[in-house]
Design a protein around this motif. Structure first.
Motif, PDB file in Angstrom:
ATOM      1  N   ILE A 172       0.743  -1.364  -0.054  1.00 18.87           N
ATOM      2  CA  ILE A 172      -0.007   0.099   0.062  1.00 18.87           C
ATOM      3  C   ILE A 172       1.027   1.329   0.082  1.00 18.87           C
ATOM      4  N   ILE A 173       1.896   1.296  -0.829  1.00 20.96           N
ATOM      5  CA  ILE A 173       2.988   2.361  -0.829  1.00 20.96           C
ATOM      6  C   ILE A 173       2.341   3.375  -1.575  1.00 20.96           C
ATOM      7  N   SER A 174       2.474   4.658  -1.272  1.00 23.38           N
ATOM      8  CA  SER A 174       1.599   5.886  -1.786  1.00 23.38           C
ATOM      9  C   SER A 174       2.901   6.753  -2.142  1.00 23.38           C
ATOM     10  N   GLY A 175       2.383   7.764  -2.482  1.00 25.15           N
ATOM     11  CA  GLY A 175       3.239   8.946  -3.179  1.00 25.15           C
ATOM     12  C   GLY A 175       3.678   8.861  -4.486  1.00 25.15           C
ATOM     13  N   SER A 176       4.927   9.307  -4.990  1.00 27.15           N
ATOM     14  CA  SER A 176       5.241   9.397  -6.129  1.00 27.15           C
ATOM     15  C   SER A 176       6.380   8.413  -6.256  1.00 27.15           C
ATOM     16  N   ILE A 177       6.926   8.196  -7.691  1.00 23.86           N
ATOM     17  CA  ILE A 177       8.115   7.350  -7.834  1.00 23.86           C
ATOM     18  C   ILE A 177       9.290   8.381  -7.638  1.00 23.86           C
ATOM     19  N   PRO A 178      10.297   7.964  -6.883  1.00 24.25           N
ATOM     20  CA  PRO A 178      11.271   9.276  -6.676  1.00 24.25           C
ATOM     21  C   PRO A 178      12.006   9.508  -7.842  1.00 24.25           C
ATOM     22  N   ASN A 179      12.560  10.719  -8.127  1.00 22.75           N
ATOM     23  CA  ASN A 179      13.359  11.137  -9.157  1.00 22.75           C
ATOM     24  C   ASN A 179      14.876  10.470  -8.980  1.00 22.75           C
ATOM     25  N   ASN A 195       0.284  -1.068  -6.037  1.00 16.16           N
ATOM     26  CA  ASN A 195       0.317  -0.126  -4.899  1.00 16.16           C
ATOM     27  C   ASN A 195      -0.540   0.939  -5.112  1.00 16.16           C
ATOM     28  N   LYS A 196      -0.323   2.138  -4.434  1.00 13.51           N
ATOM     29  CA  LYS A 196      -1.247   3.376  -4.595  1.00 13.51           C
ATOM     30  C   LYS A 196      -0.385   4.553  -5.067  1.00 13.51           C
ATOM     31  N   LEU A 197       0.812   4.216  -5.955  1.00 18.21           N
ATOM     32  CA  LEU A 197       1.351   5.330  -6.255  1.00 18.21           C
ATOM     33  C   LEU A 197       0.781   6.306  -7.306  1.00 18.21           C
ATOM     34  N   GLY A 198       1.212   7.735  -7.280  1.00 10.06           N
ATOM     35  CA  GLY A 198       0.357   8.666  -8.167  1.00 10.06           C
ATOM     36  C   GLY A 198       1.602   9.296  -8.926  1.00 10.06           C
ATOM     37  N   GLY A 199       1.227  10.325  -9.520  1.00 10.70           N
ATOM     38  CA  GLY A 199       1.969  11.429 -10.249  1.00 10.70           C
ATOM     39  C   GLY A 199       2.454  10.863 -11.358  1.00 10.70           C
ATOM     40  N   SER A 200       3.427  11.364 -12.322  1.00 12.52           N
ATOM     41  CA  SER A 200       4.043  10.718 -13.621  1.00 12.52           C
ATOM     42  C   SER A 200       4.935   9.708 -13.459  1.00 12.52           C
ATOM     43  N   ILE A 201       5.211   9.257 -14.418  1.00  6.78           N
ATOM     44  CA  ILE A 201       6.490   8.278 -14.779  1.00  6.78           C
ATOM     45  C   ILE A 201       7.789   9.384 -14.953  1.00  6.78           C
ATOM     46  N   PRO A 202       8.685   8.969 -13.998  1.00  3.68           N
ATOM     47  CA  PRO A 202       9.748  10.084 -14.071  1.00  3.68           C
ATOM     48  C   PRO A 202      10.645  10.010 -15.146  1.00  3.68           C
ATOM     49  N   THR A 203      10.999  10.957 -15.696  1.00  2.60           N
ATOM     50  CA  THR A 203      11.658  11.135 -17.149  1.00  2.60           C
ATOM     51  C   THR A 203      13.008  10.620 -16.803  1.00  2.60           C
ATOM     52  N   ASP A 204      13.386  10.745 -15.460  1.00  5.20           N
ATOM     53  CA  ASP A 204      14.987  10.028 -14.935  1.00  5.20           C
ATOM     54  C   ASP A 204      15.028   8.514 -15.306  1.00  5.20           C
ATOM     55  N   LEU A 205      13.718   7.914 -15.340  1.00  6.46           N
ATOM     56  CA  LEU A 205      14.179   6.430 -15.244  1.00  6.46           C
ATOM     57  C   LEU A 205      14.670   6.115 -16.870  1.00  6.46           C
TER      58      LEU A 205
END
Length: 420
Positions: A172-179, A195-205
């Motif tokens: 149940i991880i929340s927040g966003s994918i870290p840059n 999970n419960k991740l939101g935001g965009s897919i980081p371009t840093d990936l």
């Protein structure tokens, strides 16, 4: 020869003593964990033989390198004591099927200098991943699967530059994918699904050129897929299904020549499926309710599984990857034609707009330059005028006092190389 044999016996004695000490340490740790007495089997010398236990792995010299704390074997009732850090040769620690509801992730894992694998699966954690995990510099594999882990992913995970696989699924991880994930230069597998991740897919990936697997399904990710996704040319599996992603797919997706499995269903994309013609290694494709539409190619026999919404997507001939026909209706053909016309018009307008932007940018740059030139010229003219006015006043003052000449003087009479 006698000295040689004595040396061998001496070394054997040291190894035996070392192994015995290791077994004593792990026995005490397990007794603290389970609140029970732990009896290891004994060898023929009546010494504890912990290396014969299924959940403890030892090397030939008796060093313990692997501990698997399995709830099906050990009834864990307490958290891991820090005395475990005495086993400095530990390379892998795993918690599996543990139901102790107060179980926490140890914050002293960075004290194991050789630890390269930490795994927690099917356990009741109910707390966050500690920032201290990012201090385990030799870690190559980090696994949290089915653990009820909550809270955000710590930015410190971006410090694990030796990490090769990261599994944080079914929590149940929340927040966003870290840059900071853009620093994981050796990462090959990234699994954050369900999970419960939101935001965009980081371009840093896109910096992670060794990535072979990206699984982000079952979250609430939004916005568009990064434009340069196709730069991940080693990618074999891409699963972005069950999110809220939008926009059209990036044109660079056709560069994923090694892609075998593609799952994009249940999103809000818009565009055609023409990209599928450019993926020669494809074996599975899932596009149900993705928002995409169009005509799929007649896949080769390599494609064993394909799933899509028949009202939006069709295949001209009976597909080998599906059990039923999906005839292409005139309405769908018309929809594709209209979209292609729209795309051509959009790209043409984008070209015009880009040219206009360039012209406007040049104007924005040139106008201030012209202004500066005009200002400098006016300033120079004003400075010269001021000097002339000053000289005229000086001449008038000289004439009025008649200091040096009997007759009036003019500017032509003055030698400006000498002071007045």
């Amino acid at each position: 020869m006698k000295i040689k044999y004595n040396s061998i016996f001496f070394m054997f004695g040291l190894c035996t003593t070392y192994a015995q000490n290791q077994c004593d340490i792990i026995r005490k740790v397990l007794e603290e964990l389970t609140s029970n007495t732990i009896d290891f089997p004994k060898n023929k010398e009546s010494l504890l033989h912990c290396c014969g236990v299924d959940y403890i792995g030892c090397k030939g010299n008796g060093k313990i390198f692997n501990i698997e704390l399995n709830g099906d074997i050990l009834n864990i009732k307490n958290n891991v004591p820090e005395s475990l850090t005495q086993l400095v040769d530990i390379e892998r620690i795993a918690f599996i099927n543990n139901k102790y509801e107060k179980l926490t992730i140890p914050n002293f894992l960075n004290k194991f200098p050789k630890l390269d694998t930490f795994e927690v699966t099917d356990s009741q954690i109910f707390n966050e991943i500690p920032e201290s995990i990012g201090e385990i510099k030799n870690l190559k594999s980090l696994v949290f699967v089915n653990d009820n882990i909550k809270g955000p992913i710590p930015e410190s995970l971006g410090s694990l530059t030796n990490l090769e696989s990261l599994y944080l699924e079914n929590n149940i991880i929340s927040g966003s994918i870290p840059n900071s994930f853009g620093n994981l230069k050796n990462l090959q597998i990234l699994t954050l699904k369900n999970n419960k991740l939101g935001g965009s897919i980081p371009t840093d990936l896109i910096k992670l050129k060794k990535l072979e697997v990206i699984e982000l399904s079952g979250n609430a990710l939004t916005e568009e897929i990064p434009e340069d996704l196709g730069d991940l040319d080693k990618l074999r599996i891409l699963d972005l299904s069950n999110n809220q992603l939008t926009g059209s797919l990036p044109e660079s997706i056709t560069k994923l020549k090694k892609l075998e499995k593609l799952y994009l269903g249940y999103n809000n994309f818009y565009g055609t499926v023409d990209f599928a013609n450019e993926l020669p290694s494809l074996k599975e494709i899932e596009l149900n309710n993705s928002g995409l539409f169009g005509i799929l190619p007649n896949f080769s026999k390599n494609v064993t599984k394909c799933s899509f919404s028949e009202q939006d997507i069709c295949i001209e001939k009976k597909p080998t990857c599906a059990s039923t026909d999906s005839p292409c209706t005139p309405e769908l053909h018309k929809k594709v034609e209209e979209f292609n016309k729209y795309e051509k018009s959009r790209k043409r307008n984008e070209g015009i707009f880009s040219s206009s932007k360039i012209i406007i940018s040049l104007i924005i740059i040139i106008i201030p330059l012209i202004g500066i030139v005009i200002f400098l010229r006016v300033y120079k003219w004003y400075s010269l005028k001021k000097e002339n006015d000053l000289l005229i006043k000086q001449i008038e003052r000289i004439n009025s006092k008649n200091l040096y000449y009997d007759s009036e003087i003019t500017l032509n009479d003055l030698d400006f190389t000498k002071p007045i």
